[in-house]
Motif scaffolding. Structure first.
Motif, PDB file in Angstrom:
ATOM      1  N   SER A   7       0.822  -1.206   0.000  1.00  0.00           N
ATOM      2  CA  SER A   7       0.000   0.000   0.000  1.00  0.00           C
ATOM      3  C   SER A   7       0.860   1.262   0.000  1.00  0.00           C
ATOM      4  O   SER A   7       0.515   2.275  -0.628  1.00  0.00           O
ATOM      5  CB  SER A   7      -0.942   0.010   1.205  1.00  0.00           C
ATOM      6  OG  SER A   7      -0.208  -0.056   2.411  1.00  0.00           O
ATOM      7  N   ARG A  46      -7.971   8.890  -1.033  1.00  0.00           N
ATOM      8  CA  ARG A  46      -8.702   9.460   0.108  1.00  0.00           C
ATOM      9  C   ARG A  46      -7.803   9.548   1.341  1.00  0.00           C
ATOM     10  O   ARG A  46      -7.852  10.529   2.092  1.00  0.00           O
ATOM     11  CB  ARG A  46      -9.938   8.599   0.423  1.00  0.00           C
ATOM     12  CG  ARG A  46     -11.104   8.857  -0.491  1.00  0.00           C
ATOM     13  CD  ARG A  46     -12.409   8.367   0.091  1.00  0.00           C
ATOM     14  NE  ARG A  46     -12.277   7.244   1.022  1.00  0.00           N
ATOM     15  CZ  ARG A  46     -13.294   6.584   1.539  1.00  0.00           C
ATOM     16  NH1 ARG A  46     -14.521   6.932   1.219  1.00  0.00           N
ATOM     17  NH2 ARG A  46     -13.113   5.593   2.365  1.00  0.00           N
ATOM     18  N   THR A  47      -6.976   8.520   1.556  1.00  0.00           N
ATOM     19  CA  THR A  47      -6.053   8.539   2.694  1.00  0.00           C
ATOM     20  C   THR A  47      -5.019   9.649   2.538  1.00  0.00           C
ATOM     21  O   THR A  47      -4.748  10.401   3.483  1.00  0.00           O
ATOM     22  CB  THR A  47      -5.335   7.182   2.823  1.00  0.00           C
ATOM     23  OG1 THR A  47      -6.315   6.151   2.999  1.00  0.00           O
ATOM     24  CG2 THR A  47      -4.387   7.186   4.014  1.00  0.00           C
ATOM     25  N   ALA A  50      -6.662  12.953   3.201  1.00  0.00           N
ATOM     26  CA  ALA A  50      -6.901  13.196   4.630  1.00  0.00           C
ATOM     27  C   ALA A  50      -5.634  13.662   5.339  1.00  0.00           C
ATOM     28  O   ALA A  50      -5.698  14.426   6.310  1.00  0.00           O
ATOM     29  CB  ALA A  50      -7.427  11.920   5.294  1.00  0.00           C
ATOM     30  N   GLU A  51      -4.472  13.215   4.849  1.00  0.00           N
ATOM     31  CA  GLU A  51      -3.193  13.605   5.457  1.00  0.00           C
ATOM     32  C   GLU A  51      -2.641  14.897   4.869  1.00  0.00           C
ATOM     33  O   GLU A  51      -1.582  15.376   5.305  1.00  0.00           O
ATOM     34  CB  GLU A  51      -2.168  12.478   5.287  1.00  0.00           C
ATOM     35  CG  GLU A  51      -2.524  11.193   6.005  1.00  0.00           C
ATOM     36  CD  GLU A  51      -2.604  11.377   7.511  1.00  0.00           C
ATOM     37  OE1 GLU A  51      -1.827  12.200   8.053  1.00  0.00           O
ATOM     38  OE2 GLU A  51      -3.446  10.720   8.145  1.00  0.00           O
TER      39      GLU A  51
END
Length: 255
Positions: A7, A46-47, A50-51
């Motif tokens: 990932s 999306r991750t 968000a960061e």
């Protein structure tokens, strides 16, 4: 051999993709370019969003690199420029003082040693680059706490451990030390962190006149301090001259 985390590899590939070519890419573009299913690509985006590493345009839905990457990049460049500018001046300071020289920067709730010049003698010494020092008791930490609002907050909110009987741990006493540091332009640590060791530090500023680090000389207390237990005036002057020289090379002008 340890296996890479898939990932993270995909997220890194995604950031490289967004960094090149078109300014913004849609979900389908990202997924097809990297050979990923849309659902997988969307979850990673999306991750990252968000960061703060990725931003999505509300109108088009396309993605681009986020401001957090710029901040991290600037931090990287600032630290490496600081070390590069400090190399010659800290070598000179070590030769002139006969003591070890350190350059430290704020990292989380402490001082990160990012450059260390050995004491110019034949004694056995250990390179301390990457080591952490406390903000409240070391000369480097006091200087950063006095001039950097973020370091000041970190030092006040953290638990101030008593490393020796001379360590100042109460908030009011610590603030008095910072007031004195700002008034005279340097800080000292006389056996407040390590028995038998004293240090003197001064702030380094950049072209914006913002504190970006500090430089310190450290050694045996009997060498660093004179009569009365105060750091020798000549050593203080040398440390301040070094800090000013590095600051000038960083574009801060004269202080």
């Amino acid at each position: 051999m340890a296996r890479n985390i898939q990932s993270l590899e995909r997220a890194a590939a995604m950031l490289r993709l967004l960094a090149g070519g078109e300014r913004r890419l849609g979900l389908s573009d990202v997924a097809s370019s990297l050979g990923l299913a849309k659902g997988t690509a969307h979850g990673i985006l999306r991750t990252l969003q968000a960061e703060g590493f990725v931003e999505q345009d509300p109108a088009s839905g396309r993605y681009q690199l986020g401001a957090e990457l710029l901040r991290l990049g600037n931090s990287y460049l600032d630290v490496h420029e600081l070390r590069a500018r400090a190399l010659v001046w800290t070598d000179d300071l070590a030769r002139a003082s006969g003591e070890s020289v350190y350059v430290g920067v704020l990292h989380k709730s402490g001082v990160l040693i990012m450059h260390h010049v050995f004491r110019p003698d034949d004694s056995r010494q250990v390179l301390e680059v990457g080591a952490m020092q406390p903000l409240h008791s070391t000369a480097l930490g006091k200087v950063l706490s006095a001039y950097d609002p973020v370091a000041h907050t970190e030092a006040l909110e953290a638990e101030r451990e008593a490393f020796t009987p001379r360590t100042v741990t109460d908030g009011a006493g610590f603030e008095e030390i910072l007031d004195l540091t700002r008034a005279r332009g340097w800080a000292a640590d006389v056996e407040e962190t390590w028995d038998g060791v004293a240090s003197v530090a001064a702030p380094i500023h950049d072209r914006r006149r913002m504190p970006v680090g500090a430089v310190a000389v450290a050694g045996a207390v009997e060498r660093v301090c004179g009569e009365g237990g105060e750091p020798r005036a000549s050593l203080v002057a040398s440390v301040r001259d070094c800090a000013r020289a590095v600051s000038r090379d960083l574009g801060a002008g004269r202080f």
